[in-house]
Design a protein around this motif. Structure first.
Motif, PDB file in Angstrom:
ATOM      1  N   ASN A   1       2.609   1.738  -3.349  1.00  0.00           N
ATOM      2  CA  ASN A   1       1.679   2.194  -4.391  1.00  0.00           C
ATOM      3  C   ASN A   1       1.328   3.673  -4.230  1.00  0.00           C
ATOM      4  O   ASN A   1       0.898   4.308  -5.184  1.00  0.00           O
ATOM      5  CB  ASN A   1       0.401   1.359  -4.377  1.00  0.00           C
ATOM      6  N   HIS A   2       1.482   4.195  -3.035  1.00  0.00           N
ATOM      7  CA  HIS A   2       1.125   5.589  -2.763  1.00  0.00           C
ATOM      8  C   HIS A   2       2.326   6.377  -2.241  1.00  0.00           C
ATOM      9  O   HIS A   2       2.165   7.345  -1.488  1.00  0.00           O
ATOM     10  CB  HIS A   2      -0.021   5.642  -1.755  1.00  0.00           C
ATOM     11  N   ALA A   3       3.511   5.999  -2.641  1.00  0.00           N
ATOM     12  CA  ALA A   3       4.746   6.606  -2.135  1.00  0.00           C
ATOM     13  C   ALA A   3       4.787   8.115  -2.389  1.00  0.00           C
ATOM     14  O   ALA A   3       5.201   8.880  -1.513  1.00  0.00           O
ATOM     15  CB  ALA A   3       5.965   5.926  -2.738  1.00  0.00           C
ATOM     16  N   GLU A   4       4.381   8.557  -3.534  1.00  0.00           N
ATOM     17  CA  GLU A   4       4.412   9.995  -3.847  1.00  0.00           C
ATOM     18  C   GLU A   4       3.453  10.761  -2.945  1.00  0.00           C
ATOM     19  O   GLU A   4       3.799  11.824  -2.417  1.00  0.00           O
ATOM     20  CB  GLU A   4       4.062  10.236  -5.314  1.00  0.00           C
ATOM     21  N   TRP A   5       2.264  10.232  -2.736  1.00  0.00           N
ATOM     22  CA  TRP A   5       1.286  10.878  -1.865  1.00  0.00           C
ATOM     23  C   TRP A   5       1.842  10.975  -0.438  1.00  0.00           C
ATOM     24  O   TRP A   5       1.748  12.021   0.205  1.00  0.00           O
ATOM     25  CB  TRP A   5      -0.015  10.080  -1.875  1.00  0.00           C
ATOM     26  N   VAL A   6       2.420   9.883   0.061  1.00  0.00           N
ATOM     27  CA  VAL A   6       2.994   9.868   1.411  1.00  0.00           C
ATOM     28  C   VAL A   6       4.130  10.884   1.508  1.00  0.00           C
ATOM     29  O   VAL A   6       4.206  11.667   2.464  1.00  0.00           O
ATOM     30  CB  VAL A   6       3.488   8.456   1.790  1.00  0.00           C
TER      31      VAL A   6
ATOM     32  N   LEU B   1       0.831  -1.203   0.000  1.00  0.00           N
ATOM     33  CA  LEU B   1       0.000   0.000   0.000  1.00  0.00           C
ATOM     34  C   LEU B   1       0.867   1.255   0.000  1.00  0.00           C
ATOM     35  O   LEU B   1       0.642   2.184  -0.770  1.00  0.00           O
ATOM     36  CB  LEU B   1      -0.928   0.008   1.221  1.00  0.00           C
ATOM     37  N   LEU B   2       1.885   1.288   0.854  1.00  0.00           N
ATOM     38  CA  LEU B   2       2.789   2.437   0.901  1.00  0.00           C
ATOM     39  C   LEU B   2       3.545   2.620  -0.408  1.00  0.00           C
ATOM     40  O   LEU B   2       3.720   3.746  -0.872  1.00  0.00           O
ATOM     41  CB  LEU B   2       3.779   2.288   2.056  1.00  0.00           C
TER      42      LEU B   2
ATOM     43  N   ASN C   1       4.618  13.590  -0.235  1.00  0.00           N
ATOM     44  CA  ASN C   1       4.067  14.952  -0.269  1.00  0.00           C
ATOM     45  C   ASN C   1       3.472  15.342   1.085  1.00  0.00           C
ATOM     46  O   ASN C   1       3.636  16.473   1.542  1.00  0.00           O
ATOM     47  CB  ASN C   1       3.009  15.086  -1.351  1.00  0.00           C
ATOM     48  N   ARG C   2       2.776  14.417   1.722  1.00  0.00           N
ATOM     49  CA  ARG C   2       2.174  14.703   3.025  1.00  0.00           C
ATOM     50  C   ARG C   2       3.255  14.919   4.088  1.00  0.00           C
ATOM     51  O   ARG C   2       3.153  15.814   4.926  1.00  0.00           O
ATOM     52  CB  ARG C   2       1.233  13.585   3.476  1.00  0.00           C
TER      53      ARG C   2
END
Length: 75
Positions: free
Chosen positions: A6-11, A3-4, A13-14
């Protein structure tokens, strides 16, 4: 972990958008209930940490100041 990844860019950025950590040291300000309180180290006092006159008073040796502030804020 997938999950992380797959969403590394979102994480990323946050995490980048988070404010800098506040230093818990004598003279710093820390918000308590959205009100800034100046940290005052009181090495000779007893009692851990307490609010008095709009300040967060912290007793004990300086090497324990940060931990005492953290403990106070968690309570």
């Amino acid at each position: 972990m997938a999950l992380l990844m797959n969403h590394a860019e979102w994480v990323a950025n946050r995490l980048a958008a988070l404010p800098d950590a506040l230093p818990f040291e004598d003279g710093s300000e820390v918000p308590i209930d959205h009100v800034p309180h100046r940290i005052r180290h009181m090495p000779e006092a007893c009692g851990g940490a307490w609010i008095e006159s709009g300040e967060l008073h912290v007793s004990g040796a300086s090497e324990f100041l940060s931990r005492r502030v953290t403990d106070f804020l968690r309570a």
